[in-house]
Design a protein around this motif. Structure first.
Motif, short mmCIF file in Angstrom:
data_model
loop_
_atom_site.label_atom_id
_atom_site.label_comp_id
_atom_site.label_asym_id
_atom_site.label_seq_id
_atom_site.Cartn_x
_atom_site.Cartn_y
_atom_site.Cartn_z
N SER A 247 0.98 -1.18 0.05
CA SER A 247 0.05 0.16 -0.03
C SER A 247 0.99 1.12 0.16
CB SER A 247 -0.78 0.05 1.11
OG SER A 247 -0.13 0.24 2.59
N GLU A 393 -4.23 3.53 -17.28
CA GLU A 393 -4.85 3.84 -15.96
C GLU A 393 -6.40 3.88 -16.13
OE1 GLU A 393 -4.44 6.88 -12.02
OE2 GLU A 393 -3.49 7.14 -14.22
N ALA A 397 -10.06 1.49 -15.34
CA ALA A 397 -11.09 1.99 -14.50
C ALA A 397 -12.53 1.69 -15.36
CB ALA A 397 -11.11 3.40 -14.42
N LEU A 400 -13.26 -2.02 -14.68
CA LEU A 400 -13.79 -2.27 -13.33
C LEU A 400 -15.38 -1.59 -13.40
CD1 LEU A 400 -10.82 -1.17 -10.92
CD2 LEU A 400 -11.84 -3.32 -11.53
N LYS A 401 -15.54 -0.65 -14.18
CA LYS A 401 -16.84 0.04 -14.16
C LYS A 401 -17.62 -1.23 -15.13
CE LYS A 401 -19.64 4.14 -15.73
NZ LYS A 401 -19.37 5.34 -16.20
N SER A 404 -18.90 -3.95 -13.19
CA SER A 404 -19.77 -3.82 -12.00
C SER A 404 -21.00 -3.83 -12.31
CB SER A 404 -19.47 -2.47 -11.36
OG SER A 404 -19.31 -1.59 -12.10
N ALA A 434 -3.68 -2.13 -11.90
CA ALA A 434 -4.44 -2.57 -10.65
C ALA A 434 -3.62 -2.75 -9.46
CB ALA A 434 -5.21 -3.69 -10.97
N GLN A 437 -2.40 0.41 -7.82
CA GLN A 437 -3.58 1.32 -7.41
C GLN A 437 -4.29 0.51 -6.17
OE1 GLN A 437 -5.78 2.41 -10.76
NE2 GLN A 437 -4.28 4.47 -11.05
N GLN A 439 -6.13 -2.17 -6.74
CA GLN A 439 -7.49 -2.44 -7.21
C GLN A 439 -7.29 -3.73 -7.72
OE1 GLN A 439 -10.26 -0.67 -7.35
NE2 GLN A 439 -9.47 1.32 -7.39
N ARG A 441 -7.43 -6.85 -6.13
CA ARG A 441 -8.64 -7.77 -5.22
C ARG A 441 -9.99 -7.09 -6.08
NH1 ARG A 441 -9.08 -10.84 -0.48
NH2 ARG A 441 -7.11 -11.26 0.44
N THR A 442 -10.34 -6.08 -6.24
CA THR A 442 -11.31 -5.57 -6.90
C THR A 442 -11.61 -6.22 -8.11
OG1 THR A 442 -11.47 -3.50 -5.45
CG2 THR A 442 -12.91 -3.78 -7.53
N LEU A 443 -10.79 -6.31 -8.81
CA LEU A 443 -10.79 -6.86 -10.27
C LEU A 443 -10.87 -8.38 -10.18
CD1 LEU A 443 -10.34 -6.79 -13.27
CD2 LEU A 443 -7.67 -6.84 -12.94
#
Length: 781
Positions: A247, A393, A397, A400-401, A404, A434, A437, A439, A441-443
């Motif tokens: 982080s 970058e 984004a 990921l959008k 979702s 990712a 940034q 991200q 885990r989100t991906l």
């Protein structure tokens, strides 16, 4: 009594030689040659009062004899006499009425002071007293020669030299306790002289400093090391090889700690960070790690700088960039590799983070002198890694959008987007962005959701969506580890398959355990289908039924081939059907084969190795989407082979096992880093592998032994930085081993204690204190 006679006799010989040298007007070179006929080999002239003899002869007349003084100067240079002996003899001269002699002795003292040292010499125990004696002698001159301005001026200057040098001050602090009587006398002279001086006088300040000198009140300035240092760059390599998704906050906190340890100001720290990241990126040019380091250098570093400096310290950021401009060759090399201005790309990201302004960018770029031979592509579509990373970058984004939204509404557009991600280096770039940034885990979570929605078969698009999402997830877990990206309690199909079947380097799977997951009826059905060369599945198929039974299918094929029930052409036909249209199937098949070969006898490996090689052959289908997926599938299977250390595979620096002994691996990495001043990516990976293989105690011991082999202070300073960075493979465990085992062993073992001498001892002390401070900070988080 015999020794006294011998000493007296030898001293007489030295005096006679000195008189002969003066009468015949020997040069200092002739003196150096002839005195060796009197002094025994390896014996210091201090034993026979050589310095005393020479100085007595030099000050016989009204003025000092410069020829005789040249003999003393030569004896000092040849180490025939010690600095301590000469200083002690000078401090005993008290015929202050002979002003010409006094002035000549002061000039001689001025010439010898810069060379005074005690490192590794027997005189170090008496040198402290000798330096304090000289300070007391200078005070006597100032008191008794007030009528001779040239004497008092020279004595004041030399006293100032003594009291502005850390070494001399430290020696006088030691003498205060080793010879209290001398210090008391010196203190009395200081008080007497200070009473006659004005407080605004520089000499008054020197006298007061000498009067109150003490280790408790002494505050010596810390000598800041030269720019650039090695610590930050080496630490970045070690840290990010082990945890690429660290982080921003944790990295910033660690850098603040290094700033305290090394005494860096803000601009120096920020410049070290920027330089370290660009140097690491340059090292991995045209490799699979380029995207990861590019994302860190151009996307993560601005956020770390924002955490460190805040939005109101643009002056420090500008100063840091100006420091970076001193490293034109590095910037030129980066620009040549990427065909664009790396500095301009970095500054653009700093503007986005509101760390600097557009006006400041213009000013900094004007200072950047680009060599005429360097051709930069100013086109917007330039394919240099800085611009590609920056463009990736917003792409992440957008992905990921899209992930979702509702699965049923975007199935076809999503499939096209994922196919596009697998084209070229896009997937590698997206993962790198990712990661930096935070991200990743989100991906992974959103890819798992879509993989779950498409696991029940259906039309061709749904099957492809399951296949491509499954491959992407396996690649992510393979590169970053299941613990870093998956929920330990997750119950999706993919998470169950990873826990039960996936081949990982540090998580071996028993091949028999994988066979127990299968269903005999399903295995038989799949065998019949593959044996018929059929790659198509019914729309009602559930992909978990296929994946968890591929181990059983491969086991039956291998046993039948070994027993002669199948010939090579039959095996080829079956494997061609396995890799027909779904890439997840050969991947699952290879997972069991790799797990089996980890434990199989050497003589039984040829057939399963051939089966894996057949699975890696390109598929017969000409679909573009399958070709993209197949490239990723082959990369995953080859990495499985490397992870289980299989024979008949290509060489890779990823190996834990090496033909080279561990100590030689460490020495190679260490020597290269000391020589260059920075650590390369493969060496950082070697350090992690050595920790996994040999453990922290061996690693700490081996690193300390390498450190103690260094001889020069600059090398030792670099070695301390490199060792501290190396211990960050596991700073807690390495510090614990250093304190509990390595240092006690060195201190209490007579054979090893002999290696603890200056300047290596000081370097080891610095390293120990750095490790304790850093480890304590890590444990307190």
């Amino acid at each position: 009594m015999v020794m006294e006679s011998k000493t007296t006799s030898k001293t007489s010989c030295l005096k006679a030689l000195l008189l002969k040298a003066w009468r015949e007007r020997w040069t200092d070179l002739q003196w150096g040659i002839n005195i060796k006929t009197v002094l025994p080999r390896g014996v210091s002239g201090d034993v026979y009062n050589l310095a005393d003899c020479i100085l007595q002869q030099a000050v016989v007349g009204a003025g000092a004899n410069q020829l005789v003084l040249s003999y003393l100067r030569h004896s000092l240079s040849a180490q025939l006499v010690s600095h301590a002996a000469v200083l002690q003899r000078l401090s005993k001269y008290n015929q202050f009425a002979k002003v010409h002699c006094v002035f000549s002795l002061l000039e001689f003292l001025e010439g010898m002071l810069p060379g005074v040292t005690c490192c590794g010499k027997p005189e170090e125990t008496v040198l402290a007293t000798a330096i304090l004696s000289i300070a007391s002698w200078l005070l006597s001159i100032l008191q008794q020669c007030k009528g001779s301005p040239h004497l008092t001026q020279k004595a004041s200057f030399l006293l100032g030299m003594l009291l502005t040098d850390d070494f001399y001050i430290s020696m006088m602090c030691l003498a205060r306790y080793s010879d209290p009587e001398l210090f008391t006398e010196t203190n009395r002279k200081c008080m007497e002289l200070g009473a006659s001086l004005s407080e605004s006088d520089d000499l008054f300040k020197c006298v007061k400093k000498l009067e109150n000198i003490d280790v408790n009140t002494l505050s010596l300035p810390i000598n800041s090391e030269k720019w650039p240092g090695s610590l930050v760059q080496c630490w970045l390599e070690v840290k990010l090889v082990g945890n690429p998704g660290a982080s921003t906050n944790s990295l910033a906190e660690q850098l603040r700690l290094f700033q305290k340890l090394k005494g860096f100001d803000g601009p120096r720290l920020y410049a070290e960070l920027m330089r370290g990241s660009l140097l690491a990126l340059y090292d991995v040019n045209q490799t699979s790690h380029e995207s990861q380091w590019g994302a860190f250098a151009f996307l993560k570093v601005p956020h770390i700088l924002l955490e460190l400096a805040g939005k109101n310290d643009s002056a420090s950021i500008v100063s840091a960039v100006e420091l970076m401009l001193q490293h034109g060759p590095l910037l030129d090399a980066m620009d040549a590799n990427s065909s664009c201005s790396s500095l301009e790309c970095l500054l653009g990201e700093l503007v986005k983070a509101r760390l600097i302004t557009e006006l400041q960018i213009k000013h900094l770029l004007e200072k950047r002198k680009i060599p005429p031979s360097l051709k930069l592509d100013t086109a917007p579509a330039a394919a240099g890694i800085p611009k590609v990373i920056i463009c990736a970058e917003p792409t992440l984004a957008g992905i990921l959008k899209t992930l979702s939204t509702d699965y049923h509404k975007i199935q076809d557009p999503l499939l096209g987007m994922l196919h596009q991600v697998l084209t070229g280096k896009s997937f590698e770039l997206i993962l790198a962005v990712a990661t930096v940034q935070g991200q990743l885990r989100t991906l992974v979570t959103r890819l798992i959701r879509f993989n779950e929605c498409s696991k029940s078969g259906g039309d061709k698009a749904r099957a492809q969506l399951f296949d491509i999402s499954f491959l992407m997830l396996v690649a992510i877990v393979q590169n970053y580890g299941a613990n870093a990206v998956l929920d330990p309690d997750g119950d999706s199909l993919f998470e169950q398959w990873v826990r039960s079947c996936m081949v990982e380097r540090q998580r071996p799977k028993a091949p028999e355990q994988l066979l127990r997951l299968g269903d005999p009826i399903t295995i038989e059905m799949l065998l019949q289908q593959f044996n018929a060369g059929d790659s198509d599945f019914k729309p009602t198929i559930k992909w978990q039924d296929v994946l968890f039974n591929m181990a059983g299918v491969m086991h039956e094929v291998l046993v039948a081939w070994e027993q002669g029930a199948l010939v090579t052409s039959d095996v080829k036909r079956i494997l061609d059907a396995v890799r027909g249209r779904m890439c997840c199937l050969p991947l699952a098949a290879a997972a069991w084969l790799c797990a089996y070969m980890r434990t199989a006898p050497q003589e039984n490996l040829l057939k399963p190795v051939n089966m894996v090689q057949q699975l890696l052959a390109p598929p017969a289908a000409e679909e573009d989407s399958l070709r993209e997926r197949w490239q990723l599938t082959c990369e995953i299977i080859r990495k499985m082979q490397r992870d289980v250390q299989l024979p008949l595979q290509t060489k890779s620096s990823h190996h834990l096992i090496s033909r080279q002994p561990a100590i030689e691996q460490l020495h190679t990495a260490w020597s290269a880093a000391i020589r260059r001043g920075w650590l390369d990516h493969s060496s950082a990976k070697t350090l992690h592998c050595l920790l996994d293989t040999a453990g922290p105690r061996w690693l700490v011991s081996a690193v300390i032994q390498e450190l103690l082999k260094l001889r020069y202070r600059e090398q030792l300073q670099r070695g301390v930085d490199l060792a501290l960075a190396a211990f960050h493979v596991d700073i807690g465990a390495c510090t614990l081993e250093l304190l509990s085992h390595i240092l006690p062993q060195m201190l209490y073992n007579d054979l090893q204690a002999d290696s603890l001498v200056e300047p290596q001892l000081l370097a080891l002390a610095y390293l120990t204190s750095y490790c304790v401070y850093t480890a304590f900070d890590a444990f307190s988080e």
